[in-house]
Scaffold this motif. Structure first.
Motif, PDB file in Angstrom:
ATOM      1  N   ALA A 131       0.834  -1.201   0.000  1.00 47.68           N
ATOM      2  CA  ALA A 131       0.000   0.000   0.000  1.00 47.68           C
ATOM      3  C   ALA A 131       0.872   1.254   0.000  1.00 47.68           C
ATOM      4  CB  ALA A 131      -0.938  -0.004   1.206  1.00 47.68           C
ATOM      5  N   GLY A 132       1.966   1.233   0.741  1.00 45.42           N
ATOM      6  CA  GLY A 132       2.880   2.371   0.761  1.00 45.42           C
ATOM      7  C   GLY A 132       3.549   2.590  -0.589  1.00 45.42           C
ATOM      8  N   LEU A 191       0.960   4.095  -2.905  1.00 40.08           N
ATOM      9  CA  LEU A 191       0.744   5.498  -2.572  1.00 40.08           C
ATOM     10  C   LEU A 191       1.904   6.348  -3.082  1.00 40.08           C
ATOM     11  CD1 LEU A 191      -0.979   7.618  -1.135  1.00 40.08           C
ATOM     12  CD2 LEU A 191       0.333   7.139   0.940  1.00 40.08           C
ATOM     13  N   VAL A 195       1.461   6.822  -6.805  1.00 36.35           N
ATOM     14  CA  VAL A 195       0.434   7.809  -7.116  1.00 36.35           C
ATOM     15  C   VAL A 195       0.972   9.217  -6.919  1.00 36.35           C
ATOM     16  CG1 VAL A 195      -1.796   8.736  -6.340  1.00 36.35           C
ATOM     17  CG2 VAL A 195      -1.511   6.282  -6.670  1.00 36.35           C
TER      18      VAL A 195
END
Length: 124
Positions: free
Chosen positions: A21-22, A25, A28
């Protein structure tokens, strides 16, 4: 003992999830940053990579040569047609496809269909 191993497996899976998830992120954030930069600053670098002129038929640029003038013409096979090959119509070589499966070199054929650059012939 069994509970400790289960807990460590769950902990490893949750750490993996948070790491992915990191990374997502961070990706993005990088994409948003690159998208919002001043596009005029790097526009000159892309000018050499982008084709900005069009090739027009009136200037002599054609993607397909019109072969409809050969419709109904008869010719002689220059090569064996298996089913594709070459015939000669009035001394002009033409790439063709035979309607059947095999036509021997020297056989007489007739052009029965022209569709773009595809010329279909039948042995007569």
């Amino acid at each position: 003992m069994l509970e400790v191993q289960s807990y460590s497996g769950v902990l490893a899976m949750s750490l993996t999830f948070y790491a992915l998830a990191g990374i997502a992120l961070l990706g993005v954030i990088v994409v948003v940053y690159l998208n919002n930069r001043d596009s005029k600053k790097n526009a000159g670098m892309l000018d050499e990579l982008i084709l900005d002129e069009r090739q027009q038929n009136r200037d002599g640029y054609t993607s397909v040569i019109d072969k409809s003038k050969f419709l109904g013409a008869t010719g002689v096979c220059v090569t064996d047609l298996r089913p594709a090959g070459t015939i000669a119509v009035d001394g002009e070589p033409i790439d063709v496809v035979a309607e059947g499966s095999f036509v021997k070199q020297g056989a007489v054929v007739k052009v029965i269909n022209v569709d773009g650059s595809r010329v279909l012939v039948r042995q007569i």
